[in-house]
Design an enzyme around this catalytic site. Structure first.
Site, PDB file in Angstrom:
ATOM      1  N   SER A   1      25.028  41.142  40.679  1.00 53.83           N
ATOM      2  CA  SER A   1      25.446  40.363  41.839  1.00 53.83           C
ATOM      3  C   SER A   1      26.903  40.696  42.147  1.00 53.83           C
ATOM      4  CB  SER A   1      25.230  38.869  41.577  1.00 53.83           C
ATOM      5  OG  SER A   1      25.555  38.109  42.720  1.00 53.83           O
ATOM      6  N   THR A   2      27.778  39.709  42.106  1.00 53.04           N
ATOM      7  CA  THR A   2      29.196  39.914  42.435  1.00 53.04           C
ATOM      8  C   THR A   2      29.799  41.042  41.606  1.00 53.04           C
ATOM      9  OG1 THR A   2      29.214  37.526  42.620  1.00 53.04           O
ATOM     10  CG2 THR A   2      31.340  38.651  42.841  1.00 53.04           C
TER      11      THR A   2
ATOM     12  N   HIS B   1      22.002  41.198  44.379  1.00 50.63           N
ATOM     13  CA  HIS B   1      22.063  40.154  45.403  1.00 50.63           C
ATOM     14  C   HIS B   1      22.839  40.694  46.606  1.00 50.63           C
ATOM     15  CE1 HIS B   1      21.938  36.986  41.940  1.00 50.63           C
ATOM     16  NE2 HIS B   1      20.756  37.494  42.192  1.00 50.63           N
TER      17      HIS B   1
ATOM     18  N   MET C   1      27.671  36.359  39.618  1.00 44.21           N
ATOM     19  CA  MET C   1      27.897  34.917  39.578  1.00 44.21           C
ATOM     20  C   MET C   1      26.576  34.203  39.322  1.00 44.21           C
ATOM     21  SD  MET C   1      29.919  33.029  42.658  1.00 44.21           S
ATOM     22  CE  MET C   1      31.108  34.338  42.836  1.00 44.21           C
TER      23      MET C   1
ATOM     24  N   ASP D   1      21.179  33.837  37.424  1.00 46.42           N
ATOM     25  CA  ASP D   1      19.949  34.557  37.742  1.00 46.42           C
ATOM     26  C   ASP D   1      19.732  35.683  36.728  1.00 46.42           C
ATOM     27  OD1 ASP D   1      17.665  35.321  39.161  1.00 46.42           O
ATOM     28  OD2 ASP D   1      18.800  36.651  40.490  1.00 46.42           O
TER      29      ASP D   1
END
Length: 190
Positions: free
Chosen positions: A8-9, A35, A128, A131
């Site tokens: 993600s991030t 993401h 972040m 997940d």
């Protein structure tokens, strides 16, 4: 077997480094959930294709999972694995978001664990939230292995931290050691 990656991030730069480290080394298909909103995932696939010198594209519903290829979950869609006849196949759906995300890492890891079992290797990169942690648990229970990026090399140690907290990770590694680990464990030349 198959290699599963969730991020993600901070994910895209980490993925570019990881794919460069796997260049010419890994025959297994790579399934990736990052993401991202739609259109960005297609661009990411193009960048990864160049960085890793392997065919990489957004997944389409019904894609057969082929060795040497990389499939990226398209923004707005969960990517899952189904066994149709002898061939593992990708399925896309718009079920509700999980962990506030669609695509989410958990549905990919969970379904891949059912289809590939001990043949699945998971990697959770910077991101972040949490997940991927439940998916990693499912993977470990099915006999697969997963590792997570360490806190020092992560932009945000949410997802890798949550997966590490399951106590089932095969390792907590800095980003530059993840490529070599995957090459080793996937049976590629060192």
């Amino acid at each position: 077997g198959v290699i599963l990656i969730g991020a993600s991030t901070g994910g895209p730069p980490a993925l570019l480094k990881l794919f460069a480290a796997l260049r010419g080394a890994v025959e297994q298909p790579i399934l990736l959930t990052q993401h991202m909103p739609p259109t960005f995932t297609a661009l990411l696939a193009e960048q990864l294709s160049r960085a890793g010198d392997r065919p990489c594209a957004e997944a389409r519903d019904g894609d057969r999972i082929k060795p040497g290829h990389c499939y990226v979950a398209p923004g707005g869609w969960h990517m899952t694995v189904a066994r149709e006849g002898a061939m593992p196949t990708l399925r896309l759906n718009q079920d509700p978001p999980e962990n506030f995300c669609r695509p989410a890492v958990d549905p990919l890891f969970r379904t891949a664990a059912r289809v590939f079992g001990a043949g699945a290797l998971g990697v959770i990169l910077t991101g972040m939230g949490s997940d991927g942690a439940q998916g990693c648990e499912a993977l470990a229970r099915a006999g697969g292995h997963f590792i997570v990026q360490d806190e020092a090399s992560s932009v945000v140690w949410g997802m890798p931290g949550a997966a590490a907290a399951t106590g089932l990770a095969g390792g907590i590694l800095p980003l530059d050691q993840i490529g070599p680990w995957v090459r080793r464990v996937s049976g590629a030349a060192p």
